[in-house]
Design a protein around this motif. Structure first.
Motif, PDB file in Angstrom:
ATOM      1  N   GLY A 132       0.882  -1.220   0.025  1.00 28.52           N
ATOM      2  CA  GLY A 132       0.044  -0.058   0.126  1.00 28.52           C
ATOM      3  C   GLY A 132       0.715   1.422  -0.099  1.00 28.52           C
ATOM      4  O   GLY A 132       1.825   1.286   0.754  1.00 28.52           O
ATOM      5  N   ALA A 133       0.334   2.342  -0.841  1.00 28.97           N
ATOM      6  CA  ALA A 133       1.081   3.585  -0.856  1.00 28.97           C
ATOM      7  C   ALA A 133       0.469   4.471   0.266  1.00 28.97           C
ATOM      8  O   ALA A 133      -0.270   3.831   1.175  1.00 28.97           O
ATOM      9  CB  ALA A 133       0.828   4.232  -2.063  1.00 28.97           C
ATOM     10  N   TYR A 134       0.766   5.556   0.404  1.00 27.67           N
ATOM     11  CA  TYR A 134      -0.024   6.509   1.209  1.00 27.67           C
ATOM     12  C   TYR A 134      -0.633   7.453   0.322  1.00 27.67           C
ATOM     13  O   TYR A 134      -0.896   8.547   0.549  1.00 27.67           O
ATOM     14  CB  TYR A 134       1.169   7.440   2.244  1.00 27.67           C
ATOM     15  N   GLY A 135      -1.500   6.817  -0.350  1.00 25.14           N
ATOM     16  CA  GLY A 135      -2.355   7.523  -1.364  1.00 25.14           C
ATOM     17  C   GLY A 135      -2.880   6.527  -2.626  1.00 25.14           C
ATOM     18  O   GLY A 135      -2.634   5.294  -2.304  1.00 25.14           O
ATOM     19  N   ASP A 136      -3.202   6.827  -3.512  1.00 29.15           N
ATOM     20  CA  ASP A 136      -3.870   5.935  -4.715  1.00 29.15           C
ATOM     21  C   ASP A 136      -2.563   5.459  -5.507  1.00 29.15           C
ATOM     22  O   ASP A 136      -1.496   6.104  -5.649  1.00 29.15           O
ATOM     23  CB  ASP A 136      -4.920   6.606  -5.358  1.00 29.15           C
ATOM     24  N   GLY A 137      -2.641   4.318  -6.223  1.00 30.36           N
ATOM     25  CA  GLY A 137      -1.755   3.931  -7.022  1.00 30.36           C
ATOM     26  C   GLY A 137      -2.180   2.621  -7.574  1.00 30.36           C
ATOM     27  O   GLY A 137      -2.957   1.936  -7.010  1.00 30.36           O
ATOM     28  N   GLY A 138      -1.494   2.312  -8.743  1.00 26.24           N
ATOM     29  CA  GLY A 138      -1.915   0.949  -9.498  1.00 26.24           C
ATOM     30  C   GLY A 138      -0.917   0.542 -10.408  1.00 26.24           C
ATOM     31  O   GLY A 138       0.242   1.445 -10.338  1.00 26.24           O
ATOM     32  N   PHE A 139      -1.104  -0.757 -10.885  1.00 25.17           N
ATOM     33  CA  PHE A 139      -0.276  -1.236 -12.130  1.00 25.17           C
ATOM     34  C   PHE A 139      -0.913  -2.195 -12.820  1.00 25.17           C
ATOM     35  O   PHE A 139      -1.868  -2.851 -12.462  1.00 25.17           O
ATOM     36  CB  PHE A 139       0.796  -1.890 -11.101  1.00 25.17           C
ATOM     37  N   VAL A 140      -0.310  -2.172 -14.022  1.00 25.32           N
ATOM     38  CA  VAL A 140      -0.782  -3.314 -14.853  1.00 25.32           C
ATOM     39  C   VAL A 140       0.415  -4.007 -15.600  1.00 25.32           C
ATOM     40  O   VAL A 140       1.356  -3.492 -16.049  1.00 25.32           O
ATOM     41  CB  VAL A 140      -1.385  -2.669 -16.355  1.00 25.32           C
ATOM     42  N   LEU A 141       0.320  -5.467 -15.284  1.00 21.91           N
ATOM     43  CA  LEU A 141       1.507  -6.411 -15.735  1.00 21.91           C
ATOM     44  C   LEU A 141       0.828  -6.702 -17.084  1.00 21.91           C
ATOM     45  O   LEU A 141      -0.443  -7.105 -17.143  1.00 21.91           O
ATOM     46  CB  LEU A 141       1.602  -7.361 -14.939  1.00 21.91           C
ATOM     47  N   ILE A 142       1.572  -7.010 -18.288  1.00 20.91           N
ATOM     48  CA  ILE A 142       1.163  -7.529 -19.578  1.00 20.91           C
ATOM     49  C   ILE A 142       2.353  -8.432 -20.193  1.00 20.91           C
ATOM     50  O   ILE A 142       3.447  -8.305 -19.783  1.00 20.91           O
ATOM     51  CB  ILE A 142       0.912  -6.213 -20.388  1.00 20.91           C
ATOM     52  N   LYS A 143       1.830  -9.109 -21.159  1.00 22.59           N
ATOM     53  CA  LYS A 143       2.943 -10.239 -21.674  1.00 22.59           C
ATOM     54  C   LYS A 143       3.365  -9.764 -22.777  1.00 22.59           C
ATOM     55  O   LYS A 143       4.790 -10.086 -23.068  1.00 22.59           O
ATOM     56  CB  LYS A 143       2.178 -11.364 -21.725  1.00 22.59           C
ATOM     57  N   GLU A 144       2.743  -8.986 -23.635  1.00 23.18           N
ATOM     58  CA  GLU A 144       3.205  -8.706 -24.960  1.00 23.18           C
ATOM     59  C   GLU A 144       3.746  -7.170 -25.000  1.00 23.18           C
ATOM     60  O   GLU A 144       3.195  -6.126 -24.634  1.00 23.18           O
ATOM     61  CB  GLU A 144       2.231  -8.553 -25.971  1.00 23.18           C
ATOM     62  N   LEU A 145       4.886  -7.061 -25.722  1.00 14.74           N
ATOM     63  CA  LEU A 145       5.412  -5.703 -26.008  1.00 14.74           C
ATOM     64  C   LEU A 145       4.338  -4.668 -26.397  1.00 14.74           C
ATOM     65  O   LEU A 145       4.512  -3.284 -26.103  1.00 14.74           O
ATOM     66  CB  LEU A 145       6.652  -5.630 -26.726  1.00 14.74           C
ATOM     67  N   ASN A 146       3.650  -4.848 -27.548  1.00 11.36           N
ATOM     68  CA  ASN A 146       3.048  -4.139 -28.069  1.00 11.36           C
ATOM     69  C   ASN A 146       1.867  -3.555 -27.166  1.00 11.36           C
ATOM     70  O   ASN A 146       1.492  -2.225 -27.231  1.00 11.36           O
ATOM     71  CB  ASN A 146       2.363  -4.347 -29.478  1.00 11.36           C
ATOM     72  N   PHE A 147       1.404  -4.369 -26.419  1.00 17.23           N
ATOM     73  CA  PHE A 147       0.430  -3.916 -25.465  1.00 17.23           C
ATOM     74  C   PHE A 147       1.034  -2.986 -24.343  1.00 17.23           C
ATOM     75  O   PHE A 147       0.359  -2.088 -23.895  1.00 17.23           O
ATOM     76  CB  PHE A 147      -0.283  -4.936 -24.966  1.00 17.23           C
ATOM     77  N   TYR A 148       2.155  -3.509 -24.160  1.00 15.89           N
ATOM     78  CA  TYR A 148       2.875  -2.682 -23.037  1.00 15.89           C
ATOM     79  C   TYR A 148       2.954  -1.091 -23.594  1.00 15.89           C
ATOM     80  O   TYR A 148       2.695  -0.083 -22.867  1.00 15.89           O
ATOM     81  CB  TYR A 148       4.378  -3.226 -22.873  1.00 15.89           C
ATOM     82  N   LYS A 149       3.445  -1.008 -24.778  1.00 16.18           N
ATOM     83  CA  LYS A 149       3.438   0.325 -25.500  1.00 16.18           C
ATOM     84  C   LYS A 149       2.076   1.190 -25.490  1.00 16.18           C
ATOM     85  O   LYS A 149       2.177   2.223 -25.195  1.00 16.18           O
ATOM     86  CB  LYS A 149       4.083   0.097 -26.924  1.00 16.18           C
ATOM     87  N   LYS A 150       1.088   0.277 -25.539  1.00 10.75           N
ATOM     88  CA  LYS A 150      -0.254   0.776 -25.684  1.00 10.75           C
ATOM     89  C   LYS A 150      -0.752   1.419 -24.268  1.00 10.75           C
ATOM     90  O   LYS A 150      -1.119   2.508 -24.070  1.00 10.75           O
ATOM     91  CB  LYS A 150      -1.193  -0.209 -26.269  1.00 10.75           C
ATOM     92  N   ILE A 151      -0.261   0.597 -23.171  1.00  8.63           N
ATOM     93  CA  ILE A 151      -0.613   0.902 -21.794  1.00  8.63           C
ATOM     94  C   ILE A 151       0.215   2.423 -21.617  1.00  8.63           C
ATOM     95  O   ILE A 151      -0.421   3.215 -21.065  1.00  8.63           O
ATOM     96  CB  ILE A 151       0.125  -0.198 -20.778  1.00  8.63           C
ATOM     97  N   LYS A 152       1.393   2.415 -21.887  1.00  9.13           N
ATOM     98  CA  LYS A 152       2.252   3.837 -21.844  1.00  9.13           C
ATOM     99  C   LYS A 152       1.381   4.846 -22.266  1.00  9.13           C
ATOM    100  O   LYS A 152       1.603   5.991 -21.846  1.00  9.13           O
ATOM    101  CB  LYS A 152       3.500   3.500 -22.167  1.00  9.13           C
ATOM    102  N   ARG A 153       0.963   4.583 -23.574  1.00  8.60           N
ATOM    103  CA  ARG A 153       0.207   5.750 -24.319  1.00  8.60           C
ATOM    104  C   ARG A 153      -1.167   6.039 -23.474  1.00  8.60           C
ATOM    105  O   ARG A 153      -1.340   7.320 -23.235  1.00  8.60           O
ATOM    106  CB  ARG A 153      -0.137   5.401 -25.849  1.00  8.60           C
ATOM    107  N   LEU A 154      -1.719   4.931 -23.245  1.00  7.94           N
ATOM    108  CA  LEU A 154      -3.356   5.129 -22.493  1.00  7.94           C
ATOM    109  C   LEU A 154      -3.202   6.024 -21.484  1.00  7.94           C
ATOM    110  O   LEU A 154      -3.900   6.639 -21.001  1.00  7.94           O
ATOM    111  CB  LEU A 154      -3.898   3.917 -22.391  1.00  7.94           C
ATOM    112  N   ARG A 155      -2.093   5.875 -20.592  1.00  9.14           N
ATOM    113  CA  ARG A 155      -2.024   6.398 -19.136  1.00  9.14           C
ATOM    114  C   ARG A 155      -1.464   7.914 -19.217  1.00  9.14           C
ATOM    115  O   ARG A 155      -1.708   8.593 -18.407  1.00  9.14           O
ATOM    116  CB  ARG A 155      -1.040   5.615 -18.178  1.00  9.14           C
ATOM    117  N   PHE A 156      -0.904   8.151 -20.237  1.00  6.17           N
ATOM    118  CA  PHE A 156      -0.785   9.585 -20.593  1.00  6.17           C
ATOM    119  C   PHE A 156      -1.346  10.237 -21.705  1.00  6.17           C
ATOM    120  O   PHE A 156      -0.578  10.811 -22.637  1.00  6.17           O
ATOM    121  CB  PHE A 156       0.949   9.625 -20.625  1.00  6.17           C
ATOM    122  N   TYR A 157      -2.491  10.484 -21.788  1.00  4.19           N
ATOM    123  CA  TYR A 157      -3.244  11.218 -22.779  1.00  4.19           C
ATOM    124  C   TYR A 157      -3.136  10.550 -24.388  1.00  4.19           C
ATOM    125  O   TYR A 157      -3.521  11.154 -25.302  1.00  4.19           O
ATOM    126  CB  TYR A 157      -2.866  12.564 -22.936  1.00  4.19           C
ATOM    127  N   GLY A 158      -2.595   9.487 -24.462  1.00  2.00           N
ATOM    128  CA  GLY A 158      -2.375   8.854 -25.653  1.00  2.00           C
ATOM    129  C   GLY A 158      -1.050   9.155 -26.445  1.00  2.00           C
ATOM    130  O   GLY A 158      -0.682   8.947 -27.714  1.00  2.00           O
TER     131      GLY A 158
END
Length: 378
Positions: free
Chosen positions: A187-213
Motif C-alpha cells: 500500500g502507498a500513502y495515497g492511490d496507485g495501481g499497476f498493469v502487468l502485461i505479456k506482450e510488448l505492443n500491449f505494453y506500449k499501448k498502456i504507456k500511451r493510454l496512461r498519458f493522454y495517448g
C-alpha cells in the motif's frame, strides 16, 4: 480500541527513512515520470516475475486501461463476479461494456463451472477477482478463455504476492491489475495501481493510454515525446512521491505476507472449534490474507457485540454490486443465478489483519469472539 486497519505503527517505524527519501525525491525536480517511478516499475515487474508493466494512478485505472488495451468497448460483455469491490464493475461500465455476473463458490471466488453458460458472441473477456488474497482456479479459466478466444484480465487488487501453482497472480492471464490503495498488501500513502502485461505492443499501448495517448516509447514515431495524442488516452500517473514510498515498502512485502499468514494461522488455531466458517487455503493456491474473511449467519450481531468491546470488525462486501442502484439498470443477471453471492454477503465479515497487529490485540480478538459465540450459543 483495536482498529480494523491502521498504518500508524508502520509509519512510526519507517517515518525517518520515508521522509528523508521523499525529501530527496522532491529536491531532484521531477514530480512525475522520474527515476523513482522507473525504478519502482522495474522492481515490481521483477518481484512478480512479470514480462512488462506500467504503474498508473489507481487500481481502477489499471482495470480501465487493461480493458482499453484489448479494445473492449460499447456492446461488448465481460464476465466477472458481483462479490467484489465496485471498481471491478465500474471499470467495465466506464469503457462502455456490460458486466455479466457468475455466482461464487464456497471459497468466495468465481465458480468456474458456471462461466460457459454466460458466453455469447458479445463476450470479450473474463475478469477473475483474486478476492481476499487467494487465487481463482486459473487453469480452468484460461482453458475456457482459449476455447472461446477471450482475454483474461486478472483483478489482483487484494492478492499481491499470491501464487497459483507456484506462479504469481497477475502473470497467469493476458493482463494483471493491481491496486496500491493504503490497505492493500503493498500500500502507498495515497492511490496507485499497476498493469502487468505479456506482450510488448500491449505494453506500449498502456504507456500511451496512461498519458493522454502520447507516445513515450517508440522513438520512430514522428510524434515521439511531443504533446500529440496518438490515440484517446486518460490521465493516470503514479507520482514520484508515491513511487518513492512504494519502492521502500516493496522490499518488505514478502516479510509482511509472512506476518499476515502467521496472524491468519493464529486466528484459525483459536477459532477452529467455533461455529464460524473460516478461510480455507485451497491446494496449489497460496493465500496472502489481505483479509481474514469469516462467514456466520449472525455476522451483523457479532460485529455489533465486538464493537461494544471496542474491537472493530468489518463487512466486506455487504452489498453485491448487481444489487446496487448504480448498476441495477444496466445489469440483467437475476438473483436466482447468484444465490451464493447473496447468501454469503449477508454473513461475511472480517477480523483485523495487518502486519503490525500486536499479539495482545490478537489474543483479545479471539478471546472476545469466543466468549460472544459461547454466551449466545451461536
Amino acid at each position: 480500541m483495536i482498529k480494523f486497519w491502521s498504518y500508524q505503527t508502520e509509519y512510526k517505524n519507517t517515518r525517518k527513512r520515508l521522509l528523508k527519501s521523499i525529501d530527496s525525491t522532491i529536491k531532484k525536480g521531477a514530480i512525475f515520470f522520474g527515476k523513482q517511478l522507473k525504478s519502482f516499475e522495474k522492481n515490481f515487474i521483477r518481484e512478480n516475475n512479470g514480462s512488462y508493466g506500467a504503474a498508473v494512478g489507481s487500481g481502477t485505472d489499471a482495470l480501465i486501461i487493461a480493458l482499453k488495451v484489448f479494445n473492449i468497448s460499447r456492446g461488448d460483455e465481460v464476465i466477472t463476479v458481483s462479490n467484489t469491490a465496485i471498481p471491478t464493475v465500474s471499470a467495465i461500465t466506464n469503457v462502455g461494456a456490460r458486466a455479466r455476473f457468475v455466482d461464487i463458490g464456497d471459497d468466495y471466488l468465481i465458480d468456474v463451472s458456471k462461466i460457459e453458460k454466460l458466453i455469447n458472441k458479445r463476450t470479450k473477456a473474463i475478469i477473475p477477482v483474486h478476492l481476499y488474497g487467494q487465487s481463482c482456479d486459473m487453469d480452468k479459466i484460461n482453458k475456457i478463455a482459449k476455447k472461446y478466444n477471450l482475454k483474461v484480465i486478472e483483478d489482483c487488487a487484494q492478492a499481491q504476492g499470491a501464487k497459483y501453482k507456484g506462479k504469481f497472480v497477475g502473470t497467469l492471464g493476458d493482463a494483471g491489475c493491481f491496486s496500491f490503495y493504503p490497505t492493500k498488501i503493498l500500500g502507498a500513502y495515497g492511490d496507485g495501481g499497476f498493469v502487468l502485461i505479456k506482450e510488448l505492443n500491449f505494453y506500449k499501448k498502456i504507456k500511451r493510454l496512461r498519458f493522454y495517448g502520447i507516445e513515450t516509447i517508440d522513438k520512430k514515431n514522428r510524434f515521439f515525446n511531443n504533446y500529440y495524442a496518438n490515440e484517446n488516452g486518460i490521465n493516470s500517473r503514479l507520482d514520484e512521491i508515491q513511487a518513492t514510498i512504494l519502492n521502500i515498502k516493496l522490499k518488505n512485502t514478502s516479510n509482511d505476507i509472512k506476518k499476515r499468514k502467521n496472524i491468519a494461522k493464529f486466528y484459525i488455531n483459536h477459532l477452529k472449534e467455533t461455529s464460524l466458517i473460516l478461510p480455507n487455503e485451497t491446494k496449489n493456491r497460496s493465500h496472502v490474507y489481505h483479509l481474514f474473511t469469516i462467514y456466520h449467519p449472525k455476522g451483523n450481531e457479532i460485529i455489533k457485540k465486538m464493537m461494544s468491546k471496542k474491537i472493530q470488525l468489518r463487512k466486506i462486501y455487504p452489498f453485491p454490486v448487481h444489487l446496487m442502484k448504480a448498476y441495477k439498470k444496466i445489469v440483467k443477471d437475476n438473483n436466482k443465478s447468484l444465490k451464493n453471492t447473496i447468501l454469503k454477503s449477508k454473513g461475511i465479515f472480517c477480523l483485523p489483519l495487518y502486519p503490525n497487529l500486536k499479539i495482545s490485540e490478537m489474543n483479545k480478538i479471539v478471546n472476545t469472539l469466543n466468549k460472544i459465540l459461547y454466551n449466545n450459543k451461536w
